[in-house]
Design a protein around this motif. Structure first.
Motif, PDB file in Angstrom:
ATOM      1  N   VAL A  34       0.930  -0.900  -0.158  1.00  0.00           N
ATOM      2  CA  VAL A  34       0.009  -0.432  -0.274  1.00  0.00           C
ATOM      3  C   VAL A  34       1.172   0.740   0.272  1.00  0.00           C
ATOM      4  N   ARG A  35       1.440   1.543   0.901  1.00  0.00           N
ATOM      5  CA  ARG A  35       3.026   2.205   0.928  1.00  0.00           C
ATOM      6  C   ARG A  35       3.563   2.745  -1.100  1.00  0.00           C
ATOM      7  N   GLN A  36       3.786   1.690  -1.125  1.00  0.00           N
ATOM      8  CA  GLN A  36       4.495   1.674  -2.261  1.00  0.00           C
ATOM      9  C   GLN A  36       4.540   2.061  -3.544  1.00  0.00           C
ATOM     10  N   ALA A  38       0.349   3.368  -3.341  1.00  0.00           N
ATOM     11  CA  ALA A  38       0.155   4.675  -2.804  1.00  0.00           C
ATOM     12  C   ALA A  38       1.001   6.501  -3.634  1.00  0.00           C
ATOM     13  N   GLN A  39       2.122   5.802  -2.974  1.00  0.00           N
ATOM     14  CA  GLN A  39       3.084   6.812  -3.334  1.00  0.00           C
ATOM     15  C   GLN A  39       3.709   6.865  -4.822  1.00  0.00           C
ATOM     16  N   HIS A  40       3.359   5.821  -5.634  1.00  0.00           N
ATOM     17  CA  HIS A  40       3.206   6.333  -6.915  1.00  0.00           C
ATOM     18  C   HIS A  40       2.494   5.871  -7.797  1.00  0.00           C
ATOM     19  N   GLN A 104       1.589  11.054   3.090  1.00  0.00           N
ATOM     20  CA  GLN A 104       1.962   9.835   2.153  1.00  0.00           C
ATOM     21  C   GLN A 104       2.690  10.547   1.202  1.00  0.00           C
ATOM     22  N   LYS A 105       4.221  10.166   0.675  1.00  0.00           N
ATOM     23  CA  LYS A 105       5.041  11.015  -0.155  1.00  0.00           C
ATOM     24  C   LYS A 105       4.585  10.589  -1.826  1.00  0.00           C
ATOM     25  N   TYR A 106       5.087  11.077  -2.190  1.00  0.00           N
ATOM     26  CA  TYR A 106       5.361  11.434  -3.608  1.00  0.00           C
ATOM     27  C   TYR A 106       6.499  11.293  -4.049  1.00  0.00           C
ATOM     28  N   SER A 107       7.170  11.089  -5.557  1.00  0.00           N
ATOM     29  CA  SER A 107       8.546  10.557  -5.924  1.00  0.00           C
ATOM     30  C   SER A 107       9.530  12.459  -5.639  1.00  0.00           C
ATOM     31  N   SER A 108      10.608  12.685  -5.043  1.00  0.00           N
ATOM     32  CA  SER A 108      11.022  14.080  -4.943  1.00  0.00           C
ATOM     33  C   SER A 108      11.182  14.533  -6.348  1.00  0.00           C
ATOM     34  N   ILE A 109      11.032  14.420  -7.313  1.00  0.00           N
ATOM     35  CA  ILE A 109      11.519  14.383  -8.730  1.00  0.00           C
ATOM     36  C   ILE A 109      10.685  15.585  -8.951  1.00  0.00           C
ATOM     37  N   CYS A 133      14.449   2.258 -15.610  1.00  0.00           N
ATOM     38  CA  CYS A 133      14.563   1.478 -15.123  1.00  0.00           C
ATOM     39  C   CYS A 133      14.524   0.958 -13.763  1.00  0.00           C
ATOM     40  N   ASN A 134      13.797   2.080 -13.280  1.00  0.00           N
ATOM     41  CA  ASN A 134      12.941   1.352 -11.733  1.00  0.00           C
ATOM     42  C   ASN A 134      11.929   0.341 -11.692  1.00  0.00           C
ATOM     43  N   GLN A 135      11.173   0.837 -12.913  1.00  0.00           N
ATOM     44  CA  GLN A 135       9.836   0.146 -13.291  1.00  0.00           C
ATOM     45  C   GLN A 135       9.828  -0.932 -13.608  1.00  0.00           C
ATOM     46  N   PHE A 197      15.996   7.146  -7.160  1.00  0.00           N
ATOM     47  CA  PHE A 197      16.183   6.118  -7.061  1.00  0.00           C
ATOM     48  C   PHE A 197      15.898   5.531  -5.565  1.00  0.00           C
ATOM     49  N   GLY A 198      16.412   6.519  -4.919  1.00  0.00           N
ATOM     50  CA  GLY A 198      15.587   6.285  -3.223  1.00  0.00           C
ATOM     51  C   GLY A 198      17.122   6.482  -2.599  1.00  0.00           C
ATOM     52  N   PRO A 199      17.650   7.002  -1.372  1.00  0.00           N
ATOM     53  CA  PRO A 199      18.562   6.191  -0.627  1.00  0.00           C
ATOM     54  C   PRO A 199      19.565   5.993  -1.340  1.00  0.00           C
ATOM     55  N   ASP A 203      21.178   3.580   3.822  1.00  0.00           N
ATOM     56  CA  ASP A 203      20.197   4.097   4.318  1.00  0.00           C
ATOM     57  C   ASP A 203      18.926   3.674   3.577  1.00  0.00           C
ATOM     58  N   SER A 204      18.557   2.645   3.525  1.00  0.00           N
ATOM     59  CA  SER A 204      17.463   2.431   2.528  1.00  0.00           C
ATOM     60  C   SER A 204      16.601   1.434   3.608  1.00  0.00           C
ATOM     61  N   PRO A 205      16.021   1.802   4.415  1.00  0.00           N
ATOM     62  CA  PRO A 205      15.230   0.981   5.098  1.00  0.00           C
ATOM     63  C   PRO A 205      14.450  -0.412   5.135  1.00  0.00           C
ATOM     64  N   ASN A 206      13.380   0.189   3.796  1.00  0.00           N
ATOM     65  CA  ASN A 206      13.013  -1.038   3.678  1.00  0.00           C
ATOM     66  C   ASN A 206      13.460  -2.637   2.404  1.00  0.00           C
ATOM     67  N   THR A 207      14.019  -1.656   2.344  1.00  0.00           N
ATOM     68  CA  THR A 207      15.159  -2.651   0.552  1.00  0.00           C
ATOM     69  C   THR A 207      15.056  -3.782   0.768  1.00  0.00           C
ATOM     70  N   ILE A 215       9.016  -8.373  -3.983  1.00  0.00           N
ATOM     71  CA  ILE A 215       8.211  -6.639  -4.708  1.00  0.00           C
ATOM     72  C   ILE A 215       9.573  -5.845  -5.599  1.00  0.00           C
ATOM     73  N   LYS A 216      10.588  -5.628  -4.618  1.00  0.00           N
ATOM     74  CA  LYS A 216      11.699  -5.051  -5.318  1.00  0.00           C
ATOM     75  C   LYS A 216      12.807  -6.229  -5.669  1.00  0.00           C
ATOM     76  N   ARG A 217      13.191  -6.193  -6.865  1.00  0.00           N
ATOM     77  CA  ARG A 217      13.673  -7.071  -7.527  1.00  0.00           C
ATOM     78  C   ARG A 217      15.703  -6.880  -7.865  1.00  0.00           C
ATOM     79  N   THR A 219      18.205  -3.465  -5.832  1.00  0.00           N
ATOM     80  CA  THR A 219      18.408  -2.427  -4.700  1.00  0.00           C
ATOM     81  C   THR A 219      18.657  -1.259  -5.112  1.00  0.00           C
ATOM     82  N   ASN A 220      18.216   0.007  -4.653  1.00  0.00           N
ATOM     83  CA  ASN A 220      18.103   1.273  -5.594  1.00  0.00           C
ATOM     84  C   ASN A 220      19.522   1.685  -6.029  1.00  0.00           C
ATOM     85  N   ASP A 221      20.956   1.111  -5.157  1.00  0.00           N
ATOM     86  CA  ASP A 221      22.175   1.594  -5.854  1.00  0.00           C
ATOM     87  C   ASP A 221      22.239   0.770  -7.205  1.00  0.00           C
TER      88      ASP A 221
HETATM   89  N1  ACO Z   1      11.008  10.676  -3.555  1.00  0.00           N
HETATM   90  C1  ACO Z   1      10.336  10.177  -2.286  1.00  0.00           C
HETATM   91  N2  ACO Z   1      10.828   9.111  -0.875  1.00  0.00           N
HETATM   92  C2  ACO Z   1      11.251   9.297  -1.856  1.00  0.00           C
HETATM   93  C3  ACO Z   1      12.316   8.487  -2.167  1.00  0.00           C
HETATM   94  C4  ACO Z   1      12.471   9.502  -3.525  1.00  0.00           C
HETATM   95  N3  ACO Z   1      12.490  10.103  -4.601  1.00  0.00           N
HETATM   96  N4  ACO Z   1      13.502   7.658  -2.068  1.00  0.00           N
HETATM   97  C5  ACO Z   1      12.851   6.988  -1.160  1.00  0.00           C
HETATM   98  N5  ACO Z   1      11.545   7.111  -0.608  1.00  0.00           N
HETATM   99  C6  ACO Z   1      11.632   7.008   0.545  1.00  0.00           C
HETATM  100  C7  ACO Z   1      11.091   5.724   0.843  1.00  0.00           C
HETATM  101  O1  ACO Z   1       9.603   5.585  -0.024  1.00  0.00           O
HETATM  102  C8  ACO Z   1      10.394   5.469   1.994  1.00  0.00           C
HETATM  103  O2  ACO Z   1      10.144   6.300   3.076  1.00  0.00           O
HETATM  104  P1  ACO Z   1       8.502   6.109   3.764  1.00  0.00           P
HETATM  105  O3  ACO Z   1       9.357   4.642   4.405  1.00  0.00           O
HETATM  106  O4  ACO Z   1       8.642   6.275   4.535  1.00  0.00           O
HETATM  107  O5  ACO Z   1       8.063   4.935   2.678  1.00  0.00           O
HETATM  108  C9  ACO Z   1      11.702   6.761   2.194  1.00  0.00           C
HETATM  109  O6  ACO Z   1      12.295   7.749   1.462  1.00  0.00           O
HETATM  110  C10 ACO Z   1      12.597   5.289   2.492  1.00  0.00           C
HETATM  111  O7  ACO Z   1      13.532   5.053   0.813  1.00  0.00           O
HETATM  112  P2  ACO Z   1      13.483   3.115   0.757  1.00  0.00           P
HETATM  113  O8  ACO Z   1      13.620   2.523   2.003  1.00  0.00           O
HETATM  114  O9  ACO Z   1      15.163   3.446  -0.069  1.00  0.00           O
HETATM  115  O10 ACO Z   1      12.060   3.258  -0.202  1.00  0.00           O
HETATM  116  P3  ACO Z   1      11.329   2.156  -1.126  1.00  0.00           P
HETATM  117  O11 ACO Z   1      11.894   0.599  -0.518  1.00  0.00           O
HETATM  118  O12 ACO Z   1      10.539   2.010  -1.010  1.00  0.00           O
HETATM  119  O13 ACO Z   1      12.396   2.371  -1.800  1.00  0.00           O
HETATM  120  C11 ACO Z   1      11.485   3.345  -4.533  1.00  0.00           C
HETATM  121  C12 ACO Z   1      12.163   4.212  -2.846  1.00  0.00           C
HETATM  122  C13 ACO Z   1      12.815   3.058  -4.767  1.00  0.00           C
HETATM  123  C14 ACO Z   1      11.219   4.725  -4.760  1.00  0.00           C
HETATM  124  C15 ACO Z   1      10.234   2.161  -4.099  1.00  0.00           C
HETATM  125  O14 ACO Z   1       9.201   2.763  -3.374  1.00  0.00           O
HETATM  126  C16 ACO Z   1      10.122   2.176  -6.132  1.00  0.00           C
HETATM  127  O15 ACO Z   1      10.620   1.396  -6.301  1.00  0.00           O
HETATM  128  N6  ACO Z   1       8.724   3.008  -6.062  1.00  0.00           N
HETATM  129  C17 ACO Z   1       7.390   2.608  -7.255  1.00  0.00           C
HETATM  130  C18 ACO Z   1       8.556   3.238  -7.955  1.00  0.00           C
HETATM  131  C19 ACO Z   1       7.892   5.760  -7.674  1.00  0.00           C
HETATM  132  O16 ACO Z   1       7.882   4.785  -6.827  1.00  0.00           O
HETATM  133  N7  ACO Z   1       7.902   5.856  -9.096  1.00  0.00           N
HETATM  134  C20 ACO Z   1       7.852   7.603  -8.839  1.00  0.00           C
HETATM  135  C21 ACO Z   1       8.173   7.966  -9.345  1.00  0.00           C
HETATM  136  S1  ACO Z   1       8.775   7.668 -11.214  1.00  0.00           S
HETATM  137  C22 ACO Z   1       6.839   8.752 -12.188  1.00  0.00           C
HETATM  138  O17 ACO Z   1       6.474   8.378 -11.898  1.00  0.00           O
HETATM  139  C23 ACO Z   1       7.829   8.800 -13.079  1.00  0.00           C
END
Ligand code: ACO
Length: 309
Positions: A34-36, A38-40, A104-109, A133-135, A197-199, A203-207, A215-217, A219-221
């Motif tokens: 739900v977290r991922q 919804a954020q997506h 709830q978050k959305y992408s930093s970009i 790349c991520n998707q 791609f995230g931290p 520093d990525s607590p969820n990976t 769910i993820k295949r 890592t962020n790096d």
């Molecule tokens: N922008 C905003 N928040 C971020 C970002 C970012 N770029 N990267 C990481 N975070 C947040 C995570 O959501 C997490 O926060 P939360 O635990 O409060 O939810 C926290 O930072 C720590 O990061 P991770 O442990 O690395 O989190 P996660 O395993 O979820 O990885 C990632 C983050 C790679 C973004 C993953 O959630 C993902 O693949 N999501 C699906 C793709 C997506 O959302 N894309 C959106 C942008 S692309 C587009 O829309 C065109």
């Protein structure tokens, strides 16, 4: 009992098969999805704003039609993703409330401004390139509805990336001023694109748990490296410099070396103090309020005709 259910779930994950909405799943797995998702979904919806800013100022009817279609696709992606999230027992209304109240978050970009028309091309090239790349690996996500939504989204996303690159090719083959616009835009978007791609993994607590659940295949790096390797030759073909003096091929690793992004900037943007966070949320909130009469009318119509909402 619970233990058998847990075992059944783990067997499905181990066999690399899909979990479907009616299957038993651990509560933490459901929550992570739900977290991922919804954020997506929120990212797709908020992501309409930076480029939407240029629809009225696109330089030709053709460019305007392309941009309109692209922004409309993003709305569609948001809808498939909200629908995927709803299969996990949450409601779109509830997710929207969480977005507009900043819970709830959305992408930093999408918290960076689009200052020139070249940004439309650079967003297609770098931001949609990073998104692909991520998707693409998410098409193999263990949760069926999310994986299936990602297949169609990735096809459209590839098309968006190509349209961005095509626009940039036109601009770099234009005047000096146009080439400078592309370079200036690339300079602004390069580091924020790497941050998508995230931290860093440390520093990525969820990976690790998300990878354990399929769910993820990657890592962020790993994905960030893949993106850099894919993008450098594209920049060379455009005749554009990526703003990193330490970017160079490492024959031993078989990858490009690159500098560390400024992680304090990512933290600031994620926690709400990026350049456009307040503006993006205020705009989304206003659009939601302006649309209240549509939701009321739809609900009244459904009630009158005995349909369900
Ligand atoms: N922008 C905003 N928040 C971020 C970002 C970012 N770029 N990267 C990481 N975070 C947040 C995570 O959501 C997490 O926060 P939360 O635990 O409060 O939810 C926290 O930072 C720590 O990061 P991770 O442990 O690395 O989190 P996660 O395993 O979820 O990885 C990632 C983050 C790679 C973004 C993953 O959630 C993902 O693949 N999501 C699906 C793709 C997506 O959302 N894309 C959106 C942008 S692309 C587009 O829309 C065109």
């Amino acid at each position: 009992d619970e233990q058998d259910l847990q075992q059944g779930f783990e067997d499905v994950i181990a066999a690399d098969q899909r979990i479907e909405p009616r299957d038993w799943m651990p509560e933490a797995y459901r929550k992570t999805l739900v977290r991922q998702i919804a954020q997506h979904a929120h990212s797709e919806i908020i992501g309409m704003q930076p480029e939407g800013n240029w629809i009225l100022r696109a330089p030709s009817l053709r460019r305007k039609a392309i941009l309109l279609a692209k922004v409309q696709d993003e709305a569609g992606h948001g809808m498939y993703l909200y629908a995927a999230a709803e299969t996990l027992g949450v409601d779109r209304e509830e997710l929207t409330e969480k977005l507009i109240s900043g819970r709830q978050k959305y992408s930093s970009i999408f918290n960076y401004p689009t200052l020139s028309y070249a940004d439309v091309g650079v967003i297609g090239w770098l931001v949609d390139g990073a998104a692909i790349c991520n998707q693409v690996p998410l098409c193999r996500c263990s949760y069926g509805p999310y994986a299936r939504a990602m297949i169609r989204i990735c096809k459209e996303e590839s098309f968006h990336q190509r349209q961005g690159y095509e626009l940039l090719l036109a601009m770099v083959n234009g005047t000096d001023a146009q080439r400078e616009m592309v370079q200036e835009s690339t300079n602004r978007f390069w580091w924020p694109s790497l941050m998508m791609f995230g931290p860093p993994d440390a520093d990525s607590p969820n990976t690790s748990q998300s990878m354990g659940w399929g769910i993820k295949r990657h890592t962020n790096d790993e994905l960030r490296q893949r993106f850099v390797d894919m993008t450098v030759p594209q920049a060379e073909a455009l005749g554009i410099t990526l703003p990193d003096p330490d970017l160079r091929w490492n024959a031993e690793r078989g990858h490009y070396d690159f500098s560390e992004p400024d992680w304090s900037e990512l933290k600031a943007v994620i926690s709400g103090s990026g350049p456009c966070n307040a503006q993006r949320l205020a705009h989304r909130r206003r659009a939601h309020e302006d649309g209240a009469w549509v939701r009321d009318a739809a609900a009244a119509y459904a009630a009158k005709h005995g349909g369900s909402r």
